[in-house]
Design a protein around this motif. Sequence first.
Motif, mmCIF file in Angstrom:
data_model
loop_
_atom_site.group_PDB
_atom_site.id
_atom_site.type_symbol
_atom_site.label_atom_id
_atom_site.label_comp_id
_atom_site.label_asym_id
_atom_site.label_seq_id
_atom_site.Cartn_x
_atom_site.Cartn_y
_atom_site.Cartn_z
ATOM 1 N N ILE A 494 0.840 -1.196 0.000
ATOM 2 C CA ILE A 494 0.000 0.000 0.000
ATOM 3 C C ILE A 494 0.877 1.249 0.000
ATOM 4 O O ILE A 494 1.710 1.444 0.884
ATOM 5 N N ALA A 495 0.710 2.070 -1.035
ATOM 6 C CA ALA A 495 1.398 3.371 -1.133
ATOM 7 C C ALA A 495 2.908 3.259 -1.019
ATOM 8 O O ALA A 495 3.582 4.216 -0.619
ATOM 9 N N SER A 496 3.479 2.105 -1.396
ATOM 10 C CA SER A 496 4.931 1.924 -1.292
ATOM 11 C C SER A 496 5.503 1.493 -2.638
ATOM 12 O O SER A 496 5.388 0.327 -3.031
ATOM 13 N N MET A 497 6.153 2.418 -3.311
ATOM 14 C CA MET A 497 6.775 2.108 -4.600
ATOM 15 C C MET A 497 7.875 1.057 -4.431
ATOM 16 O O MET A 497 8.023 0.153 -5.256
ATOM 17 N N ASP A 498 8.647 1.177 -3.351
ATOM 18 C CA ASP A 498 9.746 0.225 -3.141
ATOM 19 C C ASP A 498 9.216 -1.189 -2.981
ATOM 20 O O ASP A 498 9.764 -2.142 -3.548
ATOM 21 N N ASN A 499 8.160 -1.332 -2.205
ATOM 22 C CA ASN A 499 7.631 -2.679 -1.979
ATOM 23 C C ASN A 499 6.891 -3.227 -3.190
ATOM 24 O O ASN A 499 6.889 -4.432 -3.433
ATOM 25 N N ILE A 500 6.282 -2.341 -3.974
ATOM 26 C CA ILE A 500 5.686 -2.783 -5.240
ATOM 27 C C ILE A 500 6.785 -3.292 -6.164
ATOM 28 O O ILE A 500 6.620 -4.307 -6.857
ATOM 29 N N SER A 501 7.922 -2.615 -6.141
ATOM 30 C CA SER A 501 9.066 -3.073 -6.950
ATOM 31 C C SER A 501 9.478 -4.483 -6.549
ATOM 32 O O SER A 501 9.815 -5.317 -7.404
ATOM 33 N N LEU A 502 9.449 -4.777 -5.244
ATOM 34 C CA LEU A 502 9.809 -6.117 -4.777
ATOM 35 C C LEU A 502 8.778 -7.148 -5.221
ATOM 36 O O LEU A 502 9.132 -8.270 -5.579
ATOM 37 N N LEU A 503 7.507 -6.772 -5.191
ATOM 38 C CA LEU A 503 6.467 -7.697 -5.624
ATOM 39 C C LEU A 503 6.566 -7.975 -7.125
ATOM 40 O O LEU A 503 6.221 -9.067 -7.587
ATOM 41 N N LEU A 504 7.059 -6.989 -7.876
ATOM 42 C CA LEU A 504 7.204 -7.139 -9.328
ATOM 43 C C LEU A 504 8.608 -7.570 -9.727
ATOM 44 O O LEU A 504 8.938 -7.600 -10.920
ATOM 45 N N ILE A 540 -6.857 -10.830 -3.778
ATOM 46 C CA ILE A 540 -5.847 -10.643 -4.831
ATOM 47 C C ILE A 540 -6.230 -9.458 -5.712
ATOM 48 O O ILE A 540 -5.378 -8.652 -6.117
ATOM 49 N N GLY A 541 -7.524 -9.343 -6.001
ATOM 50 C CA GLY A 541 -7.976 -8.180 -6.768
ATOM 51 C C GLY A 541 -7.674 -6.879 -6.049
ATOM 52 O O GLY A 541 -7.237 -5.893 -6.661
ATOM 53 N N ARG A 542 -7.872 -6.835 -4.752
ATOM 54 C CA ARG A 542 -7.580 -5.623 -3.969
ATOM 55 C C ARG A 542 -6.089 -5.294 -4.007
ATOM 56 O O ARG A 542 -5.705 -4.125 -3.971
ATOM 57 N N THR A 543 -5.241 -6.344 -4.076
ATOM 58 C CA THR A 543 -3.789 -6.106 -4.178
ATOM 59 C C THR A 543 -3.462 -5.422 -5.496
ATOM 60 O O THR A 543 -2.712 -4.432 -5.534
ATOM 61 N N VAL A 544 -4.017 -5.947 -6.581
ATOM 62 C CA VAL A 544 -3.777 -5.341 -7.901
ATOM 63 C C VAL A 544 -4.324 -3.916 -7.932
ATOM 64 O O VAL A 544 -3.677 -2.991 -8.452
ATOM 65 N N ALA A 545 -5.513 -3.728 -7.366
ATOM 66 C CA ALA A 545 -6.109 -2.391 -7.347
ATOM 67 C C ALA A 545 -5.238 -1.422 -6.559
ATOM 68 O O ALA A 545 -5.054 -0.258 -6.951
ATOM 69 N N SER A 546 -4.676 -1.881 -5.443
ATOM 70 C CA SER A 546 -3.814 -1.030 -4.623
ATOM 71 C C SER A 546 -2.561 -0.618 -5.386
ATOM 72 O O SER A 546 -2.118 0.534 -5.308
ATOM 73 N N ILE A 547 -1.998 -1.558 -6.137
ATOM 74 C CA ILE A 547 -0.817 -1.239 -6.946
ATOM 75 C C ILE A 547 -1.156 -0.149 -7.957
ATOM 76 O O ILE A 547 -0.402 0.825 -8.139
ATOM 77 N N CYS A 548 -2.307 -0.306 -8.609
ATOM 78 C CA CYS A 548 -2.711 0.688 -9.616
ATOM 79 C C CYS A 548 -2.917 2.067 -8.982
ATOM 80 O O CYS A 548 -2.535 3.089 -9.564
ATOM 81 N N ARG A 549 -3.526 2.108 -7.808
ATOM 82 C CA ARG A 549 -3.752 3.400 -7.156
ATOM 83 C C ARG A 549 -2.439 4.103 -6.828
ATOM 84 O O ARG A 549 -2.374 5.331 -6.808
ATOM 85 N N THR A 550 -1.398 3.309 -6.571
ATOM 86 C CA THR A 550 -0.113 3.913 -6.205
ATOM 87 C C THR A 550 0.679 4.365 -7.430
ATOM 88 O O THR A 550 1.216 5.485 -7.465
ATOM 89 N N GLY A 594 -16.835 -0.936 -5.670
ATOM 90 C CA GLY A 594 -16.475 0.413 -6.123
ATOM 91 C C GLY A 594 -14.983 0.563 -6.361
ATOM 92 O O GLY A 594 -14.548 1.222 -7.321
ATOM 93 N N GLU A 595 -14.166 -0.048 -5.481
ATOM 94 C CA GLU A 595 -12.708 -0.010 -5.677
ATOM 95 C C GLU A 595 -12.334 -0.657 -7.012
ATOM 96 O O GLU A 595 -11.399 -0.218 -7.691
ATOM 97 N N GLY A 596 -13.082 -1.699 -7.372
ATOM 98 C CA GLY A 596 -12.791 -2.392 -8.624
ATOM 99 C C GLY A 596 -13.025 -1.517 -9.844
ATOM 100 O O GLY A 596 -12.185 -1.463 -10.755
ATOM 101 N N TRP A 597 -14.171 -0.815 -9.879
ATOM 102 C CA TRP A 597 -14.435 0.072 -11.020
ATOM 103 C C TRP A 597 -13.367 1.163 -11.104
ATOM 104 O O TRP A 597 -12.894 1.500 -12.204
ATOM 105 N N PHE A 598 -12.977 1.694 -9.957
ATOM 106 C CA PHE A 598 -11.958 2.751 -9.951
ATOM 107 C C PHE A 598 -10.626 2.210 -10.477
ATOM 108 O O PHE A 598 -9.932 2.869 -11.256
ATOM 109 N N ALA A 599 -10.254 0.980 -10.067
ATOM 110 C CA ALA A 599 -8.987 0.395 -10.509
ATOM 111 C C ALA A 599 -8.994 0.148 -12.021
ATOM 112 O O ALA A 599 -7.983 0.400 -12.704
ATOM 113 N N LEU A 600 -10.119 -0.349 -12.561
ATOM 114 C CA LEU A 600 -10.185 -0.552 -14.014
ATOM 115 C C LEU A 600 -10.061 0.763 -14.764
ATOM 116 O O LEU A 600 -9.437 0.835 -15.836
#
Length: 698
Positions: A494-504, A540-550, A594-600
């Motif tokens: 959540i809101a962490s570019m560094d940790n998203i980098s690790l996940l990717l 898992i969908g919420r994880t992807v959505a969180s990445i997109c929001r960041t 609602g989070e899903g529509w926003f992420a798409l």
Amino acid sequence: MEAQSTIRPAPGAGVEEINPAPIKRSSFVLPTVSKVLSDLPQSSSSLSDRGSEPCSLQDQQKMFRALRSIIENAEAVSEPANSFDLKELHASLEQADEDARRGRRDPETLQSVLEILHKLWTSDSEYLALVAEILANGSRDASWRVPIGRSGILKFFLDLVSSTLKVDIKLLLHSLRLIGNSCADTNENRQIVVDGRYTSAIIGHFLNPELVHVAIPVIYNICMDFEPAHAQIAENRAAYIILKLLYDGGLRDNSALLSFSFDLVELASEQAQGIANSPDGTIWLLAHLALEENEFEHFSSLANSLSAYLATEQFQGVCISHGMVEEVLGVLRHSFEISLDESSADEVSAMAQTRLKINQALAEVSAASSFAEKYPLSSSIAQTLKSWVTVDEEQLQICACVIMGNIARSDEVCQVMVRDLKIHEQLIAVLQNGSRGAVLHAALGFLKNLAIAGDNRVSLAEAGIIPAVSRLWAFDSVPQVQFSAATIARQVTIASMDNISLLLAPLSEDPDSPASKRTYLSLLLSLFEKTDSAPIKTEIGRTVASICRTISPKARDGDQTAKLLQEKLFSLHEGVARPIGAMITQTQWPVVRGEGWFALALMANNALGCRAVVDCLHNEEVAALLKSTLTGTATISSTPSESTETSNSVAVDEAQALKDRDNAFVLVQELLKNEAGALPASYRELMEDLAKSSQIRK
């Protein structure tokens, strides 16, 4: 910000010991047994005053001979035993003599016996004790029992043991024997005892050292497989009375008596009303005696009873306010010092259940709001529990994770645990060392609380949390473990570019390895494709959505790191938007939809993302929901818990529906702007029509 959750447990060397003795008891008042007995409701005896009708010795002898003749005509009675043996009593209480001779035994036959009993009582005859002995011996035969009850003889002796008059020990002893024998496997007679509330009078004889060895088995026999008696002895505080007698040393000389005593304590502890009426010191006695006990059956009864008391809010509060958690932890630790017959599967299983019950009780105690105040992170308990996180005993590990996880319910405490105690490193080691499902579940629950504090996310990632949880995404034998492991991936990114980098990050640095084209997110998406669990898919969908929001807003603003991450997100992960579809199609949480529509809508902001969105819209259910959301025909669900909340709940859902429509409209606009041929012509026409109709509605 998510609220820290209360943790409860799922289904050796280096252990810091909880010192089991002496237990501090200064804050407890332990009422005497006499005081407890004096407060109990007493049964009233219907017997006339003893000696109120004088009778000559010659007449007494005639009555005795007449009574004996009645008994002998029904059945030859063995000569009374010269001595009383507890094992013999136990046998007579639990089963009828298999070779009992059959004779005429009915209430009418015994009616004249009852008349003689009353005469012997009112004449203060010494022969009454002999009669009681004869009847007690006869009542070993099962065929005597119902007639003894129906004739009123049982009630006579119940009234006798309840009398406040002075009665000699021998008469009381054989009266108790008759009561116990008559109630063996005979619920009709047991009900007579319960209806007259005679159990309190029998319990009163526990204080008499000449009768306690009879009175306890009698109560045991009355209660055996008869719930109304369980309830009554519990209300009569039998558990506390027996525990106090054990603590004072009055019952320690006879092993058979101990077995009855511990069983009765456990029976009484199964009754809610009995627990509610117990003195606060009951749990201190249970813990104290359990810590001194080394025999499995006795320890198990005490520990199970302690767990039953601690399952109630009343005694959870008592445990915390009196600082008794250390002692309960000591009981759990002591359970590993009890010698077990490892060849007995039943014994091993029973001890496992006992430990589980203690752990569940500790989980409930530590979940109370007052617990953290009484036991802050600076307390000695925290250090002990920290040492238990990585021990070999699973129940100690679970205990440590659950209690410390329940302490970790504020950002400040969580940060201290990570920054100063380095507890996260121990927990990550637990995830990596092949622990079983229950331990993993508890450790993950603790880590989930730690991950909520924003400052902890970097530390968790640096300690290797993402590789550690990634191996658990394949732990399909325990879906709860998979779910918690997926949740942590979302939390730390959540809101962490560094940790998203690790996940990717690639699974291999070798460019020639196929794993170099796969990431930790690839493993998470594989779990999405394999699992049938809707909560896991949604998480898992919420994880992807969180990445997109960041990363999406930063990439749109020209941040190069965000652009690279966005490219990896879409180029290396086919089907990355499908978990977003699971968010949208689930019906339990409108906000998550609602989070899903926003992420798409965020995904559709660039050409690569548009391809992922189109792939998601191939799901007919998602496509249908998009249409109904834009046209305003989507179902507004409302499941208020009370009818008075209906209007408010509907209003909230209507507001969410408007927000969803706005996000869906943005999604369609972004798709039409950036799809670059990804949309088939017919599909593009549909999107254009939806956009127009939605614009008109707006």
